[in-house]
Design a protein around this motif. Structure first.
Motif, PDB file in Angstrom:
ATOM      1  N   LEU A 202      33.126  35.249  64.085  1.00 47.02           N
ATOM      2  CA  LEU A 202      32.349  35.160  65.311  1.00 47.02           C
ATOM      3  C   LEU A 202      31.894  36.544  65.750  1.00 47.02           C
ATOM      4  N   SER A 203      32.043  37.509  64.832  1.00 47.96           N
ATOM      5  CA  SER A 203      31.957  38.915  65.187  1.00 47.96           C
ATOM      6  C   SER A 203      30.839  39.255  66.168  1.00 47.96           C
ATOM      7  N   PHE A 204      31.214  39.860  67.264  1.00 51.63           N
ATOM      8  CA  PHE A 204      30.237  40.538  68.083  1.00 51.63           C
ATOM      9  C   PHE A 204      30.815  41.850  68.574  1.00 51.63           C
ATOM     10  N   GLU A 205      29.914  42.769  68.912  1.00 46.87           N
ATOM     11  CA  GLU A 205      30.375  44.082  69.339  1.00 46.87           C
ATOM     12  C   GLU A 205      30.535  44.068  70.849  1.00 46.87           C
ATOM     13  N   THR A 206      31.658  44.599  71.285  1.00 48.79           N
ATOM     14  CA  THR A 206      31.892  44.644  72.719  1.00 48.79           C
ATOM     15  C   THR A 206      32.921  45.710  73.041  1.00 48.79           C
ATOM     16  N   THR A 207      32.927  46.139  74.282  1.00 47.47           N
ATOM     17  CA  THR A 207      33.947  47.070  74.721  1.00 47.47           C
ATOM     18  C   THR A 207      34.968  46.359  75.596  1.00 47.47           C
ATOM     19  N   ILE A 208      34.913  45.016  75.619  1.00 48.24           N
ATOM     20  CA  ILE A 208      35.842  44.270  76.456  1.00 48.24           C
ATOM     21  C   ILE A 208      37.262  44.437  75.928  1.00 48.24           C
ATOM     22  N   GLU A 209      38.182  44.775  76.830  1.00 48.28           N
ATOM     23  CA  GLU A 209      39.587  44.885  76.444  1.00 48.28           C
ATOM     24  C   GLU A 209      40.382  43.763  77.086  1.00 48.28           C
ATOM     25  N   ALA A 249      48.262  18.704  89.862  1.00 48.22           N
ATOM     26  CA  ALA A 249      48.922  17.466  89.431  1.00 48.22           C
ATOM     27  C   ALA A 249      50.398  17.483  89.827  1.00 48.22           C
ATOM     28  N   SER A 250      51.093  18.626  89.609  1.00 52.77           N
ATOM     29  CA  SER A 250      52.516  18.639  89.984  1.00 52.77           C
ATOM     30  C   SER A 250      52.693  18.564  91.491  1.00 52.77           C
ATOM     31  N   ALA A 251      51.789  19.177  92.244  1.00 59.04           N
ATOM     32  CA  ALA A 251      51.935  19.189  93.702  1.00 59.04           C
ATOM     33  C   ALA A 251      51.415  17.901  94.332  1.00 59.04           C
ATOM     34  N   GLN A 252      50.724  17.082  93.534  1.00 62.33           N
ATOM     35  CA  GLN A 252      50.099  15.858  94.064  1.00 62.33           C
ATOM     36  C   GLN A 252      49.129  16.179  95.195  1.00 62.33           C
ATOM     37  N   LEU A 253      48.345  17.236  94.985  1.00 63.38           N
ATOM     38  CA  LEU A 253      47.346  17.637  95.976  1.00 63.38           C
ATOM     39  C   LEU A 253      46.045  17.982  95.258  1.00 63.38           C
ATOM     40  N   GLY A 254      44.974  18.104  96.008  1.00 65.90           N
ATOM     41  CA  GLY A 254      43.707  18.519  95.427  1.00 65.90           C
ATOM     42  C   GLY A 254      43.439  19.985  95.725  1.00 65.90           C
ATOM     43  N   MET A 255      42.416  20.525  95.093  1.00 69.46           N
ATOM     44  CA  MET A 255      42.023  21.907  95.367  1.00 69.46           C
ATOM     45  C   MET A 255      40.517  22.002  95.368  1.00 69.46           C
ATOM     46  N   GLU A 256      39.999  22.932  96.169  1.00 69.76           N
ATOM     47  CA  GLU A 256      38.557  23.191  96.107  1.00 69.76           C
ATOM     48  C   GLU A 256      38.338  24.681  95.907  1.00 69.76           C
ATOM     49  N   LEU A 257      37.604  25.005  94.841  1.00 67.99           N
ATOM     50  CA  LEU A 257      37.351  26.404  94.490  1.00 67.99           C
ATOM     51  C   LEU A 257      35.893  26.750  94.750  1.00 67.99           C
ATOM     52  N   GLN A 258      35.660  28.021  95.080  1.00 64.84           N
ATOM     53  CA  GLN A 258      34.292  28.502  95.252  1.00 64.84           C
ATOM     54  C   GLN A 258      33.912  29.284  93.998  1.00 64.84           C
ATOM     55  N   GLU A 259      32.963  28.787  93.242  1.00 64.35           N
ATOM     56  CA  GLU A 259      32.592  29.452  91.990  1.00 64.35           C
ATOM     57  C   GLU A 259      32.192  30.906  92.230  1.00 64.35           C
ATOM     58  N   ALA A 260      31.429  31.141  93.296  1.00 64.53           N
ATOM     59  CA  ALA A 260      30.908  32.485  93.557  1.00 64.53           C
ATOM     60  C   ALA A 260      32.024  33.485  93.837  1.00 64.53           C
ATOM     61  N   ALA A 261      33.204  33.003  94.236  1.00 65.12           N
ATOM     62  CA  ALA A 261      34.296  33.915  94.584  1.00 65.12           C
ATOM     63  C   ALA A 261      35.138  34.289  93.373  1.00 65.12           C
ATOM     64  N   ILE A 262      34.930  33.611  92.249  1.00 62.43           N
ATOM     65  CA  ILE A 262      35.761  33.851  91.063  1.00 62.43           C
ATOM     66  C   ILE A 262      35.139  34.959  90.227  1.00 62.43           C
ATOM     67  N   PRO A 263      35.821  36.116  90.135  1.00 61.62           N
ATOM     68  CA  PRO A 263      35.206  37.236  89.428  1.00 61.62           C
ATOM     69  C   PRO A 263      35.183  37.038  87.909  1.00 61.62           C
ATOM     70  N   VAL A 264      33.990  37.191  87.313  1.00 63.10           N
ATOM     71  CA  VAL A 264      33.839  37.176  85.853  1.00 63.10           C
ATOM     72  C   VAL A 264      32.931  38.341  85.505  1.00 63.10           C
ATOM     73  N   ARG A 265      33.375  39.197  84.593  1.00 65.96           N
ATOM     74  CA  ARG A 265      32.525  40.334  84.224  1.00 65.96           C
ATOM     75  C   ARG A 265      31.290  39.863  83.483  1.00 65.96           C
ATOM     76  N   GLU A 266      30.208  40.662  83.607  1.00 64.78           N
ATOM     77  CA  GLU A 266      28.933  40.270  83.016  1.00 64.78           C
ATOM     78  C   GLU A 266      29.045  40.093  81.497  1.00 64.78           C
ATOM     79  N   ASP A 267      29.773  41.023  80.841  1.00 67.33           N
ATOM     80  CA  ASP A 267      29.864  40.906  79.378  1.00 67.33           C
ATOM     81  C   ASP A 267      30.718  39.708  78.964  1.00 67.33           C
ATOM     82  N   VAL A 268      31.746  39.403  79.743  1.00 67.28           N
ATOM     83  CA  VAL A 268      32.564  38.225  79.447  1.00 67.28           C
ATOM     84  C   VAL A 268      31.707  36.968  79.593  1.00 67.28           C
ATOM     85  N   SER A 269      30.906  36.957  80.653  1.00 63.48           N
ATOM     86  CA  SER A 269      30.075  35.780  80.834  1.00 63.48           C
ATOM     87  C   SER A 269      28.992  35.703  79.755  1.00 63.48           C
ATOM     88  N   GLY A 270      28.491  36.864  79.289  1.00 60.59           N
ATOM     89  CA  GLY A 270      27.534  36.883  78.167  1.00 60.59           C
ATOM     90  C   GLY A 270      28.140  36.281  76.915  1.00 60.59           C
TER      91      GLY A 270
END
Lengths: 351, 79, 362
Positions: A202-209, A249-270
């Motif tokens: 899958l080789s790609f070049e990246t500096t992601i550590e 599932a273990s807590a028997q509760l639901g969760m709501e996440l905000q996608e915009a608040a979850i940090p993802v680096r640009e190269d990781v998302s690429g």
């Protein structure tokens, strides 16, 4: 097919129950769950195991101990930002930390493949030693075995760990309350992408550590400051989504996440775009979610952001007040999507 | 179907036309991509990549059209 | 311009959504042909942004879903042979044949490898001259030029231990078949943008005119898909039926001539069977005589397979947009991504799998 009438097409009935282990059984998704539920739990059924937490919490006399084990198989053995040695120490340290324990002692069992260069073994052991020193744990017992060439990926490592719980908090999925805040200690997906990038094919070049890091110190800082933590979970295979789905599932509760608040680096998302992966399901080795009451959010974020392992800490969502058991992601465009367990591992797709 | 991702050409290796390969950046991730089907694309151009091949060069003025059209919708709307 | 984030902009998305609401009078069924668009529609919850009177139908646009089971059985039989390295795109590995899937072949000792590009498979053949390397050349027109290039280069460079198992299908004949079906409920099509980046959209113009059905060439991001739907509704509300190009940043009317030339060099048009639909005349590609030596079906001879058996699964009608996944009694009960009964649940791009993953339990 004799009848080409397009309005009555044939319906395929493929068989897909596996009678052998496939790679997907190790992916942390639904197949892994099936394996645990169908094979392991029935065999060793007890109240501690059934909790399925990162580490078992044991009452030994007056003392509460955390106990855990994990096996490390990674290809390649050395990847940007870490290697199998640092992974084997940090992973187990982190599992202990997720019960709020102070990690003390580790064991290490190494399965070596005939032909592994001693030079590589030395590098891995050095790396384990450095990681142990950094996490303030001692490696106190171990074992080595050698298998024939071709029967191992150079080296497999199993580590087990013991830690002490020095506070009165009960940190477990059962403590999660409706309305609790969900904190994440940094950007996600780096470990999975770093390992994938160094894999042939899958080789790609990246500096992601890799984000591989010990998290015990960060957790203990929070506890020492009196932050009322309800639950912790480190994000490993299966990523953020799988961890939260399991907790919900273990807590028997639901969760709501905000996608915009979850940090993802640009190269990781690429990298994820190219492979057709969802970063929410990509592996991490130095990330955790911390679930706590609303009132504790500001203090916790401040402590996390001041710590090297929590600089990118963020409030990413909340535990739902209503009982619905689903983890829901609110997209940037304001619509909602349910996060569900993946079947097996994510495979690069063309379509 | 057909996952194809936009990326920016950062270098081109032009040894022969069939094997015209180049390095394409996807948000900082670099991959070798076959550029045989986009002879007109050069370094700095954006291409859309599928299964290791550039399908087409992306056209910036066309790309903006969607947003110009949105602008028009906005102008038509009674405020 | 990064060509991605801009097209996920919440403000733009809502503006288009409002415009669709504003102009919609009638009840319309819009079909996205492409599984990638189905995926995006589910992932971004696009249907939440549409008026109730617009129904999205999910078409057969997933090459993984429509590859016939007997071809998968052939792949499995070839992959299980000693001396063979079988290479495939990742998403094809999990699709079950009648007995098992390619992942299970790997678990039983077969050399099955996942590749990102057909050229990666060709490189493996270069590196392992004493083994037979077979690539599972599936796909629509988007993937055809890539697969064709691998075969062309194999011949050019004399790499004779390389062959391809072809399951290459074409979109325009499938669209025509859907429109010809007596029960058809499709008011308009979103045509698949990446297919059109190769073939252009001339082929759709006569279809739009003949069946008086709007066809809008559409991209894959939320702004693209909503714009595509908006163009469809504009046409439907005004009684027009033409081809429009929403994805003009990547698609020209004539397509990509260099890629088409390579497809014509390597392939000829042939009849193909689509899983869940049946035979469609002239709906696929097969290696031309000049490249027949690289056809894995010839290299490995006949492999026995069993025919499909009918079940409760309604994937065929779902692929044609006649029914929705939730209409199927098996959906989510006996049919799940781990234990799929039909093509549409098999691939992550299939309509049932997309429903299951993103919206099934809402």
């Amino acid at each position: 097919m004799k009848n080409p009438d397009p309005t009555f097409p044939s319906c395929p009935t493929p068989i897909s129950r596996y009678d052998r282990i496939v790679m997907g059984h190790g992916g942390g998704g639904r197949l892994t769950h099936n394996l645990i539920d169908d094979i392991f739990i029935p065999a060793f059924n007890n109240s501690i195991l059934r909790q399925l937490t990162d580490s078992a919490v044991l009452q030994v006399g007056e003392q509460r101990l955390a106990f855990t084990t994990d096996s490390y198989v990674v290809h390649p053995l050395f990847f940007p930002g870490g290697d199998i040695g640092s992974l084997a120490v940090n992973g187990t340290v982190n599992d202990l930390a997720m019960s709020g324990a102070r990690p003390l002692y580790l064991s290490a069992g190494c399965i070596l493949e005939e032909g592994l260069p001693l030079e590589d073994l030395k590098k891995i052991v050095d790396s384990m030693q450095r990681a142990a020193a950094a996490a303030k744990v001692q490696l106190v017992t171990g074992d080595t075995k050698v298998v024939d060439r071709g029967r191992g990926d150079g080296i497999y490592i199993n580590t087990a760990g013991i830690g002490v719980i020095e506070h009165d908090l009960k940190i477990a999925p059962s403590q999660i309350q409706p309305g609790d805040a969900i904190l994440l200690n940094g950007d996600i997906g780096r470990h999975g992408v770093a390992v994938m990038a160094s894999r042939a094919g899958l080789s790609f070049e990246t500096t992601i550590e890799s984000d591989c890091a010990p998290l015990a110190d960060l957790v203990l800082k929070l506890i020492d400051a009196g932050v009322e933590i309800h639950c912790l979970r480190d994000l490993t295979r299966g990523g953020l989504a799988t961890a939260l789905i399991e907790l919900a599932a273990s807590a028997q509760l639901g969760m709501e996440l905000q996608e915009a608040a979850i940090p993802v680096r640009e190269d990781v998302s690429g990298a994820c775009e190219i492979m057709g992966f969802d970063p929410l399901y990509v592996a991490n080795e130095g990330r955790l979610v911390c679930i706590l009451p609303d009132a504790a959010v500001d203090q916790a974020l401040k402590i996390m952001r001041a710590h090297p392992q929590g600089q990118g800490a963020a409030l990413i969502g909340r535990v739902s007040a209503v009982e619905n058991l689903r983890v829901i992601l609110k997209n940037r465009i304001g619509t909602r999507r349910i996060l569900d367990l993946l079947s097996g591992e994510q495979l690069p797709r063309i379509c | 179907m057909c996952l194809a991702v936009p990326g920016k050409i950062v270098s081109i290796d032009d040894q022969d036309s069939v094997m015209r390969m180049g390095k394409v950046s996807f948000g900082g991730i670099i991959k070798n991509v076959n550029l045989a089907y986009v002879a007109e694309a050069g370094v700095g151009d954006w291409v859309i990549v599928h299964a290791g091949f550039a399908l087409n060069k992306l056209d910036e003025s066309e790309a903006l059209q969607v947003f110009e059209y949105l602008q028009q919708i906005g102008d038509l709307e009674p405020e | 311009m990064k060509y991605v984030e801009e097209y996920r902009d919440p403000e733009a998305v809502h503006k288009i959504s409002e415009e669709i609401h504003r102009i919609t009078r009638g009840s319309w069924n819009v079909m996205e042909v492409c599984g990638g668009q189905t995926h995006a529609i589910m992932k971004y919850g696009i249907e939440e942004l549409l008026p109730k009177s617009i129904t999205m139908l999910h078409g057969p646009g997933c090459p993984v879903c429509v590859t016939p089971v007997e071809l998968i059985d052939k792949a499995i039989a070839i992959a299980a042979q000693p001396g063979v390295i079988f290479c495939s795109f990742g998403d094809m590995l999990r699709v079950p044949g009648t007995q098992r899937d390619l992942l299970a072949v790997k678990a039983s000792g077969g050399d099955v490898r996942m590749v990102y590009s057909p050229l990666d498979a060709l490189n493996i053949a270069r590196e392992c001259p004493y083994l037979q390397v077979v690539f599972f050349a599936i796909g629509f027109e988007t993937t055809a030029p890539a697969n064709a290039m691998a075969v062309y280069q194999a011949r050019q460079y004399g790499i004779d231990n390389f062959s391809v198992l072809v399951s290459q299908v074409l979109i325009p004949p499938a669209i025509e078949l859907l429109l010809n079906a007596p029960q058809t409920q499709i008011s308009a099509f979103l045509a698949p943008g990446h297919v059109c980046s190769i073939i252009g959209y001339e082929a759709f113009e006569s279809i739009a005119a003949q069946y008086h059905t709007p066809i809008v060439v559409t991209g894959f991001e939320p702004v693209d898909i909503l714009s595509g739907i908006l163009h469809c509704i504009q046409q439907l509300e005004s009684g027009r039926a033409v081809v429009e190009n929403q994805y003009s940043r990547a698609v020209q009317r004539q397509g990509n001539p260099a890629a088409l030339k390579m497809m014509n060099e390597v392939y000829i048009v042939s009849d193909r069977k689509w899983r869940g639909i049946g035979f469609i005349p002239r709906s696929g590609l097969t290696l031309s005589d000049k490249y027949a030596a690289y056809d894995a079906e010839r290299c490995f001879g006949a492999v026995s397979y069993s025919d499909e058996v009918a079940t409760v699964c309604i994937s065929g009608t779902i692929l044609q947009g006649i029914k929705k996944p939730r209409d199927c009694p098996a959906f989510g009960n006996t049919c799940t991504p781990e234990n799929p009964l039909g093509a549409t649940m098999v691939s992550s791009e299939g309509a049932c799998a997309a429903y299951y993953a993103y919206a099934a339990h809402m």
